[in-house]
Design an enzyme around this catalytic site. Structure first.
Site, short mmCIF file in Angstrom:
data_model
loop_
_atom_site.label_atom_id
_atom_site.label_comp_id
_atom_site.label_asym_id
_atom_site.label_seq_id
_atom_site.Cartn_x
_atom_site.Cartn_y
_atom_site.Cartn_z
N HIS A 46 39.50 40.89 40.30
CA HIS A 46 40.85 40.90 40.87
C HIS A 46 41.87 40.16 40.04
CE1 HIS A 46 39.90 36.81 42.20
NE2 HIS A 46 41.20 36.64 42.34
C1 UD1 Z 1 46.16 35.81 44.65
C2 UD1 Z 1 46.27 34.54 43.82
C3 UD1 Z 1 44.99 34.35 43.02
C4 UD1 Z 1 43.78 34.39 43.92
C5 UD1 Z 1 43.78 35.65 44.78
C6 UD1 Z 1 42.67 35.57 45.79
C7 UD1 Z 1 48.54 34.00 43.04
C8 UD1 Z 1 49.46 34.00 41.89
N1 UD1 Z 1 47.37 34.65 42.86
O1 UD1 Z 1 46.07 36.90 43.76
O2 UD1 Z 1 45.03 33.08 42.38
O3 UD1 Z 1 42.63 34.35 43.13
O4 UD1 Z 1 45.02 35.74 45.49
O5 UD1 Z 1 42.33 36.80 46.29
O6 UD1 Z 1 48.84 33.45 44.07
N2 UD1 Z 1 47.58 43.32 48.19
C9 UD1 Z 1 47.36 44.16 49.23
N3 UD1 Z 1 47.05 43.61 50.44
C10 UD1 Z 1 46.96 42.29 50.66
C11 UD1 Z 1 47.18 41.43 49.57
C12 UD1 Z 1 47.50 41.96 48.35
O7 UD1 Z 1 47.43 45.38 49.11
O8 UD1 Z 1 46.65 41.85 51.79
C13 UD1 Z 1 47.87 43.91 46.86
C14 UD1 Z 1 49.36 44.20 46.64
O9 UD1 Z 1 49.45 45.35 45.85
C15 UD1 Z 1 49.79 42.99 45.82
C16 UD1 Z 1 48.55 42.69 44.98
O10 UD1 Z 1 47.46 42.99 45.84
O11 UD1 Z 1 50.91 43.26 45.02
C17 UD1 Z 1 48.45 41.26 44.50
O12 UD1 Z 1 48.51 40.34 45.59
P1 UD1 Z 1 49.00 38.82 45.34
O13 UD1 Z 1 48.85 38.06 46.59
O14 UD1 Z 1 50.33 38.82 44.68
O15 UD1 Z 1 48.00 38.28 44.27
P2 UD1 Z 1 46.42 38.37 44.20
O16 UD1 Z 1 46.06 39.23 43.05
O17 UD1 Z 1 45.88 38.68 45.54
N1 UDP Z 2 35.19 37.01 49.35
C1 UDP Z 2 35.00 37.67 50.57
N2 UDP Z 2 35.01 39.04 50.56
C2 UDP Z 2 35.19 39.78 49.43
C3 UDP Z 2 35.37 39.08 48.21
C4 UDP Z 2 35.39 37.71 48.21
O1 UDP Z 2 34.83 37.04 51.60
O2 UDP Z 2 35.18 41.01 49.52
C5 UDP Z 2 35.19 35.54 49.35
C6 UDP Z 2 34.24 34.93 48.35
O3 UDP Z 2 32.95 34.80 48.93
C7 UDP Z 2 34.90 33.60 48.05
C8 UDP Z 2 36.37 33.91 48.15
O4 UDP Z 2 36.47 35.12 48.90
O5 UDP Z 2 34.58 32.62 49.02
C9 UDP Z 2 36.92 34.10 46.78
O6 UDP Z 2 38.18 34.68 46.84
P1 UDP Z 2 38.83 35.50 45.66
O7 UDP Z 2 37.78 36.00 44.76
O8 UDP Z 2 39.75 36.48 46.28
O9 UDP Z 2 39.76 34.41 44.96
P2 UDP Z 2 39.53 33.20 43.95
O10 UDP Z 2 38.40 32.38 44.43
O11 UDP Z 2 39.30 33.78 42.60
O12 UDP Z 2 40.84 32.50 43.99
#
Ligand code: UD1
Ligand code: UDP
Length: 394
Positions: free
Chosen positions: A229
């Site tokens: 991601h």
């Molecule tokens: C964010 C965090 C990242 C973290 C991740 C955990 C920042 C800069 N990044 O990244 O550090 O590892 O969360 O998962 O804060 N989207 C959906 N539905 C949702 C959420 C997101 O469709 O419920 C899609 C949208 O297209 C959105 C994209 O995901 O534009 C990115 O979401 P965003 O929250 O901006 O960043 P993450 O990649 O989720």
């Molecule tokens: N996780 C989850 N379901 C998923 C993928 C991840 O519950 O489908 C959990 C995972 O076990 C971990 C946390 O989400 O505890 C990690 O989140 P993510 O990978 O989105 O973000 P990061 O840790 O890189 O910020």
């Protein structure tokens, strides 16, 4: 467990969450408050709305028994500036209304940064859980969020030796004396609250999600768990393509299934920019692309897989908790103890590295060693006892 109720007044703590991993992390703090400190601490939860799909947010509140957010700012997805500024505005309003004794932040997302800026500028003490982690790559949005959040904090809880040392090298002093303030912060070396969660939920997952693996025709060690991601992988189509094509061919050659609970961000990139590859993966018998799973389901996948391939910070660590070798789809990591231990390995998006490390870890017959890097499973209790010590007399 220390008793505070007789001598100290109740404190009001505001948790800022927004992204999936923060909701999961907050459950460790909520549980410890419920179990040990309900007389001493009133907890409010502010959800920025950064993640909003049911399987990225609500599912965790239900499954992990966290109080529903007291405030949901509903910010949603947007560019960094717009998203963060909307969060700051919303958090500021809540803080002015609620006047908490302290504001608790988790990790390194835009929600963390917004909480840090809103609270510190209004002079509410900031507490940062997962302080001090550094990738030393400031092109990562998370790295900027971490640095700015740490430097806005009064109490900083570093989960690892490396994180604690990073704070010291940025000028934080381990020998500061109270009273602690943003100008005289206190740094701690603690464990990792996600280790608390893993210990607590691993047994529950077996009971509550019985039959989950069987329904997907998965069994012990017969699949590789893959999550992707990170923006550096999802937004760079060449990298995403290289990773997925390499993993698909490795799965086919080794007769093993890839299970991929993919983040919505990755699905958006696949659907809009790599449609043919997406269709090919969906047709492939060795690949199971599934929607994001709940935390208890994720635990079962982590516990039973043969190996993990990920760019997630949380999943890297969970590979260690569940004693699984891990390929990290990044150039660098904040969890460097895993790399030094040899059980996780940085493969970037490089076909040759992914191939050679996959084969090495997949075929290794010598048992791996998984030292206890992340505390004793009681980190949340420790953090709360320190918070009470600090703010309990206000
Ligand atoms: C964010 C965090 C990242 C973290 C991740 C955990 C920042 C800069 N990044 O990244 O550090 O590892 O969360 O998962 O804060 N989207 C959906 N539905 C949702 C959420 C997101 O469709 O419920 C899609 C949208 O297209 C959105 C994209 O995901 O534009 C990115 O979401 P965003 O929250 O901006 O960043 P993450 O990649 O989720
Ligand atoms: N996780 C989850 N379901 C998923 C993928 C991840 O519950 O489908 C959990 C995972 O076990 C971990 C946390 O989400 O505890 C990690 O989140 P993510 O990978 O989105 O973000 P990061 O840790 O890189 O910020």
């Amino acid at each position: 467990m220390p008793e505070f109720s007789d001598s100290m007044s109740q404190i009001k703590l505001i948790n800022i969450v927004g992204a999936r991993p923060q909701i999961i992390k907050a459950s460790a703090i909520s549980r410890a408050i419920r179990n040990y400190y309900s007389k001493d601490i009133t907890e409010l939860i502010v959800h920025t709305g950064q993640h909003y799909d049911k399987e990225m947010s609500e599912i965790f509140f239900d499954e992990l028994e966290i109080h529903k957010p007291h405030y949901n700012l509903g910010v949603g997805s947007a560019g960094h500036g717009r998203q963060t500024s909307l969060m700051i505005t919303g958090i500021e309003d809540v803080l002015i209304k609620e006047k908490p004794d302290c504001v608790l932040l988790y990790g390194d997302t835009n929600s963390t940064l917004a909480g840090a800026l809103a609270a510190s500028k209004l002079h509410f003490p900031v507490i940062h859980i997962e302080a001090g982690l550094r990738s030393f790559n400031k092109t990562m949005p998370e790295e900027l969020n971490r640095i700015m959040s740490d430097h806005s904090s009064t109490l900083l809880f570093a989960p690892t030796n490396a994180a604690f040392k990073n704070l010291m090298s940025e000028g934080f002093r381990p020998d500061n004396s109270p009273p602690y303030t943003i100008n005289n912060p206190k740094i701690y070396l603690t464990g990792d609250i996600m280790y608390d969660n893993t210990l607590f939920f691993a047994g529950l997952a077996e009971k509550k999600k019985e039959g989950f693996l069987e329904k997907m025709s998965l069994g012990k060690n017969n699949f590789v768990l893959v999550t992707i991601h990170r923006d550096s992988n999802t937004d760079d189509i060449d990298r995403l393509k290289e990773i997925l094509i390499t993993l698909k061919s490795l799965a086919e050659e080794n007769d093993i299934v890839l299970v991929m609970p993919l983040h919505p961000r990755t699905i958006v990139s696949l659907k809009t920019r790599l449609k043919n590859l997406y269709d090919e993966l969906k047709q492939c018998a060795s690949v199971k692309i599934i929607p994001p799973v709940s935390f208890l389901e994720m635990i079962l996948l982590e516990k039973n897989c043969r190996m993990i391939v990920t760019d997630s910070g949380g999943v890297q660590k969970e590979s260690h908790f569940f004693r699984k070798p891990c390929l990290v789809l990044r150039k660098e990591t904040e969890w460097i103890e895993l790399i030094k231990n040899g059980t996780a390995t940085l493969v970037d998006a490089d076909t040759e590295k992914i191939r050679s490390e996959f084969v090495r870890l997949y075929t290794c017959n010598v048992p791996f060693n998984y030292p206890g890097f992340y505390g004793d499973g009681k980190t949340a209790e420790f953090i709360l006892s320190e918070i009470l010590m600090m703010f309990g007399n206000v």
